[in-house]
Design a protein around this motif. Structure first.
Motif, short mmCIF file in Angstrom:
data_model
loop_
_atom_site.label_atom_id
_atom_site.label_comp_id
_atom_site.label_asym_id
_atom_site.label_seq_id
_atom_site.Cartn_x
_atom_site.Cartn_y
_atom_site.Cartn_z
N GLY A 32 22.25 30.19 3.49
CA GLY A 32 20.76 30.05 3.71
C GLY A 32 20.30 30.19 1.94
N GLY A 33 19.94 28.91 1.53
CA GLY A 33 19.65 29.07 -0.11
C GLY A 33 19.20 27.51 -0.46
N ILE A 34 18.33 27.28 -1.09
CA ILE A 34 17.66 25.97 -1.94
C ILE A 34 18.00 26.00 -3.07
N SER A 35 18.65 24.82 -3.55
CA SER A 35 19.11 24.76 -4.97
C SER A 35 18.08 23.69 -5.72
N SER A 36 17.21 24.38 -6.43
CA SER A 36 16.01 23.51 -6.95
C SER A 36 15.42 24.03 -8.31
N ASP A 71 5.20 9.08 -14.61
CA ASP A 71 6.52 8.71 -14.61
C ASP A 71 7.03 9.40 -13.28
N SER A 72 8.07 8.69 -12.94
CA SER A 72 8.63 9.24 -11.54
C SER A 72 10.40 8.91 -11.73
N PHE A 73 10.90 9.77 -11.09
CA PHE A 73 12.35 9.57 -10.84
C PHE A 73 12.81 9.77 -9.27
N VAL A 74 14.07 9.36 -9.08
CA VAL A 74 14.83 9.37 -7.98
C VAL A 74 15.89 10.64 -8.13
N VAL A 75 15.71 11.80 -7.37
CA VAL A 75 16.72 12.86 -7.55
C VAL A 75 18.24 12.39 -7.04
N ASP A 76 19.13 12.52 -8.10
CA ASP A 76 20.45 12.14 -7.83
C ASP A 76 21.30 13.80 -7.88
N ALA A 77 21.68 14.26 -6.97
CA ALA A 77 22.00 15.61 -7.14
C ALA A 77 23.32 15.75 -8.22
N ALA A 78 24.26 14.72 -8.37
CA ALA A 78 25.28 14.68 -9.23
C ALA A 78 25.05 14.71 -10.50
N THR A 79 23.64 14.27 -10.82
CA THR A 79 23.31 14.37 -12.24
C THR A 79 22.60 15.52 -12.71
N LEU A 80 22.32 16.60 -11.82
CA LEU A 80 21.68 17.87 -12.01
C LEU A 80 22.55 18.67 -12.87
N HIS A 81 22.10 19.77 -13.64
CA HIS A 81 22.92 20.79 -14.35
C HIS A 81 23.22 21.79 -13.44
N HIS A 82 22.59 22.07 -12.20
CA HIS A 82 23.12 22.81 -11.40
C HIS A 82 24.59 22.85 -11.28
N LYS A 83 25.44 24.03 -11.08
CA LYS A 83 26.77 23.92 -11.13
C LYS A 83 27.49 23.22 -9.92
N ASN A 84 26.52 22.99 -8.96
CA ASN A 84 27.20 22.59 -7.43
C ASN A 84 25.81 21.47 -7.05
N HIS A 143 18.01 15.58 -2.75
CA HIS A 143 18.78 14.21 -3.23
C HIS A 143 18.20 13.23 -2.77
N GLY A 144 17.95 12.06 -3.41
CA GLY A 144 17.57 10.80 -2.77
C GLY A 144 15.99 10.79 -2.69
N ARG A 145 15.30 11.90 -3.24
CA ARG A 145 13.78 12.01 -3.02
C ARG A 145 13.23 11.51 -4.37
N SER A 146 12.09 10.71 -4.22
CA SER A 146 11.45 10.18 -5.39
C SER A 146 10.22 11.30 -5.89
N LEU A 147 10.59 11.97 -7.00
CA LEU A 147 9.37 12.81 -7.49
C LEU A 147 8.70 12.10 -8.53
N ALA A 148 7.36 12.68 -8.86
CA ALA A 148 6.54 12.35 -9.78
C ALA A 148 6.67 13.56 -10.93
N GLY A 149 6.47 13.05 -12.20
CA GLY A 149 6.48 14.08 -13.38
C GLY A 149 7.94 14.14 -13.92
N VAL A 150 7.96 13.48 -15.12
CA VAL A 150 9.35 13.58 -15.89
C VAL A 150 9.21 14.55 -17.01
N VAL A 151 10.08 15.33 -17.09
CA VAL A 151 10.20 16.31 -18.13
C VAL A 151 10.86 15.49 -19.49
N ARG A 152 9.86 15.25 -20.38
CA ARG A 152 10.46 14.47 -21.59
C ARG A 152 11.13 15.46 -22.49
#
Length: 446
Positions: A333-337, A394-407, A413-422
């Protein structure tokens, strides 16, 4: 003064404690020494001019992160966690005392945790201590060593080396913590209520939801409030998922009980009705509840009953999430975010007519105050020059494989989010996650 500035940040939109303004922030020796609205006269040899679509925000302070290092570094680790934090606009994290081995429940464990984090941190890192059976004599020592406070569970934590407190042990811990005006942060689910609920079996999310009823949270918080009233201990309710308990928190606060509460992006984003069966990447404890409950949590934030938003980033290796079977009964039980918290919250906040000033209050200022980090969380004179440059439209679609989390496991994943950290800035310097880490280890009061 202007000739002594190291760098000036200029923005058409800058989020300050007094609201959003056009203006500039002047930095010297890593601290903000001037903040001016309008056509500022601040000058420095180095000027950072934000683009028209960018907002200068205080760096996010995520006061609820499970780094799991040392001991379970394959789950995360300080290097990967703080890279992810920086990529998501987070400039400070406060690490939970579990699921590392050993947990941070005595001074040697804290020393080991700090040694492990040294030279790996891309952002600043503070630490929580743990309150477990038998370690009351360790609490004052940990407090004096600078932990932000003490975490406890009222039911099995998920790992055997961090056992829960029963009612008697909870009172002992609270009386000791009150004696030095410390802070107890509580995973508030009632063990007996969980034991009497139907067990989660198989892939039906409804089965898992029934196994962690709202009453478990409601009863636990009522008990914590009673003990806080009796002992005078400052208390904080972690990861509120049941909106039912907000009335209890509000009433206690009005009665003079020193109590605060947090919730998390996943409780503010997802709804149980929308979670597919077998989608164990959504499993967390307490669970994601119904859409109507989600809206009541947003109301709790608007009304100030919920003080802050933190991620409760609690990753694991993919095998522990039981993705192959989709069995909620056995999945971790845990959310990676950690990298996604700011964008997730902004996506939902703006759709409800809320502002970046609100988001900064909930995700930067309040968590910094909560963790005792006096120089963090605000764009104001005397604060560390920790900034997030956000493109809110600005917005982006989450790709879990491109995140810096170890796993690469996340329900986003696959969700469109607003707000891009430049970009993300720590003490006036842009964080480069490909260079040497420049984060510092913090103690309470800094």
């Amino acid at each position: 003064m202007n000739g002594d500035l190291d760098v000036v940040f200029r923005a058409a939109r800058m989020v300050t404690p007094d609201g959003e303004v056009a203006g500039a922030a002047g930095v010297r020796d890593g601290r903000i020494v001037a903040v001016e609205a309008g056509a500022s006269g601040l000058r420095a040899d180095r000027v950072v001019e934000l683009a028209e679509d960018e907002v200068l925000m205080p760096g996010v302070v995520d006061a609820h992160v499970h780094v799991n290092d040392p001991g379970r570094t394959e789950w995360e680790g300080f290097a990967s966690a703080t890279r992810a934090a920086a990529a998501g606009g987070v400039t400070t994290i406060v690490d939970m005392p579990l699921n590392s081995i050993p947990p941070t429940c005595d001074l040697p464990a804290l020393d080991l945790k700090r040694k492990t984090a040294t030279s790996q941190a891309f952002v600043d890192v503070g630490f929580w201590g743990g309150a477990i059976p038998g370690n009351v004599p360790e609490l004052r020592t940990l407090h004096e060593a600078g932990v932000s406070g003490f975490k406890c569970f009222l039911l099995h934590s998920g790992v055997d080396e961090f056992p829960p407190l029963d009612a008697e042990e909870l009172e002992l811990a609270m009386r000791e913590i009150a004696s030095f005006d410390g802070l107890l942060i509580v995973h508030a689910e009632d063990a007996h209520a969980i034991e009497h609920a139907p067990a989660a079996v198989g892939g039906a999310y409804s089965s898992f939801l029934s196994s962690r009823p709202r009453d478990a949270e409601n009863l636990a918080v009522a008990g914590v409030v009673d003990l806080a009233r009796a002992t005078g201990c400052r208390v904080h309710i972690l990861h509120v998922s049941s909106a039912d308990l907000l009335a209890t928190v509000d009433a206690a606060r009005r009665d003079g009980v020193r109590i605060t509460a947090e919730t998390c992006p996943h409780y503010l984003t997802f709804a149980s009705e929308e979670i597919p069966d077998g989608a164990t990447q959504y499993k967390c404890c307490p669970p994601i509840r119904e859409a109507a409950n989600r809206e009541l949590l947003w109301q709790g934030l608007r009304e100030g009953v919920i003080d802050m938003i933190v991620t409760d980033h609690s990753p694991s290796t993919p095998d522990l999430k039981a993705l192959d079977t989709g069995d909620f009964g056995v999945a971790w039980g845990g959310i990676s975010s950690l990298q996604l918290g700011l964008s997730a919250v902004w996506t939902e906040a703006q759709s409800r007519g809320l502002t970046l000033v609100d988001v900064a209050r909930w995700m930067s200022e309040a968590p910094a105050r909560h963790a005792g980090l006096a120089r963090k969380g605000r764009i104001a004179v005397g604060q560390d020059a920790d900034f997030c440059v956000l493109a809110p439209d600005d917005s982006f679609v989450v790709d879990a494989a491109t995140l810096h989390h170890k796993n690469a496991v996340t329900p986003y994943h696959g969700r469109s989010l607003a707000g891009v950290v430049r970009s993300t800035w720590l003490r006036g310097e842009k964080i480069d996650i490909e260079a040497a880490p420049q984060g510092r280890l913090l103690t309470r009061g800094e």
